[in-house]
Design a protein around this motif. Structure first.
Motif, PDB file in Angstrom:
ATOM      1  N   GLU A   1       0.825  -1.302   0.146  1.00 56.51           N
ATOM      2  CA  GLU A   1       0.020   0.166  -0.101  1.00 56.51           C
ATOM      3  C   GLU A   1       0.766   1.335  -0.082  1.00 56.51           C
ATOM      4  O   GLU A   1       1.955   1.549   0.605  1.00 56.51           O
ATOM      5  CB  GLU A   1      -1.144   0.003   1.159  1.00 56.51           C
ATOM      6  N   ALA A   2       0.434   2.162  -0.832  1.00 64.15           N
ATOM      7  CA  ALA A   2       1.225   3.364  -0.832  1.00 64.15           C
ATOM      8  C   ALA A   2       0.084   4.665  -0.893  1.00 64.15           C
ATOM      9  O   ALA A   2      -0.984   4.419  -1.474  1.00 64.15           O
ATOM     10  CB  ALA A   2       2.182   3.713  -2.030  1.00 64.15           C
ATOM     11  N   GLY A   3       0.540   5.847  -0.641  1.00 70.59           N
ATOM     12  CA  GLY A   3      -0.555   6.839  -0.595  1.00 70.59           C
ATOM     13  C   GLY A   3      -0.033   8.284  -1.289  1.00 70.59           C
ATOM     14  O   GLY A   3       1.100   8.120  -1.463  1.00 70.59           O
ATOM     15  N   ILE A   4      -0.856   8.930  -1.236  1.00 71.31           N
ATOM     16  CA  ILE A   4      -0.476  10.359  -1.983  1.00 71.31           C
ATOM     17  C   ILE A   4      -0.980  11.351  -0.847  1.00 71.31           C
ATOM     18  O   ILE A   4      -1.916  11.374  -0.286  1.00 71.31           O
ATOM     19  CB  ILE A   4      -1.278  10.621  -3.275  1.00 71.31           C
ATOM     20  N   GLY A   5      -0.049  12.436  -0.792  1.00 70.45           N
ATOM     21  CA  GLY A   5      -0.164  13.511   0.216  1.00 70.45           C
ATOM     22  C   GLY A   5      -0.071  13.286   1.539  1.00 70.45           C
ATOM     23  O   GLY A   5       0.066  12.201   2.192  1.00 70.45           O
ATOM     24  N   GLY A   6       0.187  14.501   2.310  1.00 71.11           N
ATOM     25  CA  GLY A   6       0.417  14.251   3.802  1.00 71.11           C
ATOM     26  C   GLY A   6       1.627  13.278   4.260  1.00 71.11           C
ATOM     27  O   GLY A   6       2.902  13.134   3.302  1.00 71.11           O
TER      28      GLY A   6
END
Length: 356
Positions: free
Chosen positions: A259-264
């Motif tokens: 899992e990887a996210g965007i922002g913050g």
């Protein structure tokens, strides 16, 4: 420095392996995918940040009698100096309300033990407030439940992983340590058969905790022969996940998710990893397998390579007529003269040449 700020975070670790281990999401899923199962799970969030959360859990369930399943779970979660242990038991009852229709109720009880290791914090242990205090410990109990309706491969339901709001949740500021708020979730999904081997499984999950924002999970999974699968996940917090897994042996399941996210905080977190290994026994309903022959429940026939055979219930119902005998005019024994019965040719499911 003059105004105190109160921060809120998630109460429970959020995993994404409920696609292959749905019992980890809610006790109502005991017996839904597997008649008997035991899973071990390891999750590491934000690997690029020191002291990031690490979660280890085990859960399993099995059938006691027809329609009744018992389950249990054990979870340990660590985030720097914060430790949390959860142990629970559950009962699930499946009531058949029609042809391939079930109404399912699951209830469970959980014990939570929360711990803060003061001795591992960057503080002055000689401070009069912290003197002779190396940890903060609290134990409380809570309950969970779920209600779901299942029709063939479609399911929809909801429940609560945390039914009770603890006493500490009513306190304000720093007095409310180890507080638990009520939480709710709702879920729906279906399994679509593409060509008898490929399947497509979309799932929608909604989570809501009191005094915290809601989250949605959109999950997709493609599986081949229910032995190899690929999946994708999107969470409304700005997180994306990719999954791969398969059935190593007949009853051993392996699943991995990145899992990887965007922002913050997601930009420098390094992503999250989750691994599950399960030992399962498929549920009684649905597709069955015997000696490498694949039985397609929806198309009602056996198929093994290019050969096609009649469905198994037709073999049981059709009986060969008994041969009849009679004596001839010369009084010979009746076994010497046979009257052959008329045989009705069996009709193949497809073109006649497939029988040759």
């Amino acid at each position: 420095m003059l105004l105190p700020l109160i921060f809120q975070a998630q109460q429970q670790p959020l995993g994404s392996h409920y696609l292959v281990n749905p019992y980890s999401l809610n006790p109502v899923f005991a017996g839904h995918t597997y008649d008997r199962a035991f899973f071990m799970n390891y999750r590491r969030d934000w690997v690029g940040i020191p002291g990031s959360p690490v979660t280890i859990q085990m859960n399993g369930h099995r059938r006691i009698v027809e329609g009744l399943h018992i389950g249990g779970s054990l979870l340990g979660d660590q985030a720097d100096i914060f430790y949390r242990l959860r142990a629970g038991l559950s009962l699930t009852y499946r009531l058949q309300t029609g042809d391939n229709q079930y109404l399912i109720l699951g209830v469970g009880g959980n014990m939570f033990q929360s711990l803060i290791r003061i001795d591992k914090a960057n503080v002055d242990l000689q401070d009069p407030v912290l003197r002779d205090l190396d940890r903060l410990l609290n134990t409380n109990f809570n309950a969970s439940f779920g209600l779901m309706w299942q029709y063939d491969d479609f399911f929809i339901g909801g429940g609560s992983p945390l039914v009770l709001r603890t006493r500490e949740a009513y306190y304000a500021g720093t007095e409310g340590l180890f507080a638990y708020e009520r939480a709710w979730d709702a879920f729906a999904g279906n399994r679509f058969d593409i060509d008898g081997y490929w399947e497509f499984c979309p799932t929608l999950l909604y989570r809501k905790t009191i005094n915290q924002p809601s989250t949605f999970d959109f999950s997709l999974m493609f599986s081949y022969d229910r032995r190899l699968w690929l999946g994708a996940l999107y969470r409304t917090t700005g997180l994306f996940g990719l999954s791969v897994g398969g059935r190593i042996f007949d009853r051993t399941v392996f699943h991995y998710t990145y899992e990887a996210g965007i922002g913050g905080i997601n930009l420098g977190s390094g992503g999250s990893h989750e691994i599950s290994i399960g030992f399962t026994r498929p549920a009684l309903a649905g597709e069955t397998r015997n000696n490498g022959i694949r039985y397609n429940r929806k198309k009602n026939y056996y198929q093994n390579g290019n050969s096609t055979k009649l469905r198994r219930d037709q073999h049981k119902t059709e009986k060969k007529p008994k041969e009849k005998y009679r004596r001839n005019n010369q009084g010979q024994d009746r076994n010497t003269v046979k009257i052959k019965p008329y045989k009705t040719p069996l009709q193949p499911r497809y073109a006649p040449y497939e029988r040759f």
